[in-house]
Design an enzyme around this catalytic site. Structure first.
Site, mmCIF file in Angstrom:
data_model
loop_
_atom_site.group_PDB
_atom_site.id
_atom_site.type_symbol
_atom_site.label_atom_id
_atom_site.label_comp_id
_atom_site.label_asym_id
_atom_site.label_seq_id
_atom_site.Cartn_x
_atom_site.Cartn_y
_atom_site.Cartn_z
ATOM 1 N N GLU A 1 42.663 -96.556 15.492
ATOM 2 C CA GLU A 1 43.481 -96.524 16.708
ATOM 3 C C GLU A 1 44.806 -97.247 16.481
ATOM 4 O OE1 GLU A 1 43.441 -98.873 20.936
ATOM 5 O OE2 GLU A 1 41.515 -98.468 19.974
ATOM 6 N N GLU B 1 44.232 -91.766 19.858
ATOM 7 C CA GLU B 1 45.009 -92.493 18.853
ATOM 8 C C GLU B 1 44.222 -92.653 17.554
ATOM 9 O OE1 GLU B 1 48.127 -95.269 21.330
ATOM 10 O OE2 GLU B 1 46.141 -96.108 20.899
ATOM 11 N N ASP C 1 48.357 -95.312 16.858
ATOM 12 C CA ASP C 1 49.365 -95.768 17.808
ATOM 13 C C ASP C 1 50.740 -95.808 17.145
ATOM 14 O OD1 ASP C 1 50.246 -97.223 20.335
ATOM 15 O OD2 ASP C 1 50.642 -98.762 18.839
ATOM 16 N N ASP D 1 42.425 -94.227 23.686
ATOM 17 C CA ASP D 1 42.165 -94.945 22.435
ATOM 18 C C ASP D 1 41.569 -94.024 21.373
ATOM 19 O OD1 ASP D 1 43.070 -97.181 23.734
ATOM 20 O OD2 ASP D 1 41.080 -98.072 24.034
#
Length: 256
Positions: free
Chosen positions: A61, A137, A65, A134
């Site tokens: 994640e 990502e 991101d 989440d």
């Protein structure tokens, strides 16, 4: 008759992963991901912790991101050669927000693939904005790990194309106060009320805003003016009420 042997954590993970056909998700992404990486990307910490503290998707994640933020920022930079940083920064923030990510996650059906612990499953975790965002990502992080940045960037731009186009058309970030009003109306909840305080000298004040619904604090925000602080409080309130609507549902008409 012997008792059924309990699965180890790794066996439970393999069994849960194999229960779902992931081909539709990979088709929606338009890229292959090997089973090891995909399984890790889909493993929420609740499942990992319930099965002997297995590795979870939080490291992927973190990578996803970064890939997402750079991909969207570069695209907006290209599309808006004359716009100031403040404009494209707001557009990027709206696109890569929890809402933006969870919208995309629902479009490609991420929820049914997430590996959740029993507690999260029983409380609707498959449709929680935070978990969907989440996990999306983490999937982008897995694509980056396997295929590199250019492929991951291509997936990002395909999945977020409509949101990028809408940002280009509107040229402004989401009005969270309006969004919160609409959400409260949908929930048949009392309308939000804002209060704000300021600190610091008159030429350099910091405002702190609180959003309440039916007397319950649902969001807080900080900004260099009252409007920005209230917008931030409204955004936090929207996130809170989308995840736990029962907090305020049905409070319309009650005193706040």
């Amino acid at each position: 008759m012997s008792k059924k042997k309990k699965l180890t954590g790794e066996q439970a993970l393999a069994a849960a992963f194999a229960e779902v056909d992931h081909a539709p998700l990979l088709k929606a992404l338009g890229v292959e991901i090997n089973d090891e990486l995909l399984c890790l990307a889909l493993t929420h910490r609740s499942f990992a912790n319930e099965n002997g503290h297995l590795p979870n998707n939080e490291r992927l994640e973190f990578l996803g991101d970064a890939v997402l933020g750079l991909s969207i920022a570069a695209k907006l930079y290209e599309k808006y050669p004359s716009r100031p940083e403040s404009d494209i920064s707001k557009m990027r923030a709206s696109i890569v927000s929890r809402y933006g990510l969870s919208d995309v996650a629902r479009e490609i059906g991420v929820g049914e693939h997430v590996l959740l612990g029993k507690g999260e499953q029983s409380t609707g975790g498959r449709d929680k904005d935070s978990i969907l965002a989440d996990t999306t990502e983490a999937i982008l992080g897995a694509i980056y790990r396997q295929h590199g940045f250019e492929v991951a960037r291509g997936v990002v731009l395909k999945l977020f194309a409509a949101k990028i186009d809408n940002a280009v058309v509107s040229g402004r970030h989401m009005d969270w106060k309006t969004t919160l009003q609409e959400l409260c109306a949908e929930l048949k909840a009392a309308m939000p009320v804002y209060s704000a305080t300021s600190t610091g000298p008159e030429h350099d004040q910091t405002f702190n805003a609180v959003a309440t619904v039916a007397g319950l604090t649902v969001g807080r925000g900080t900004g260099h003016n009252k409007k920005l602080a209230e917008q931030q409080a409204a955004e936090e309130a929207c996130q809170a009420l989308r995840e736990t609507p029962l907090l305020v549902q049905g409070t319309a008409g009650k005193e706040s």
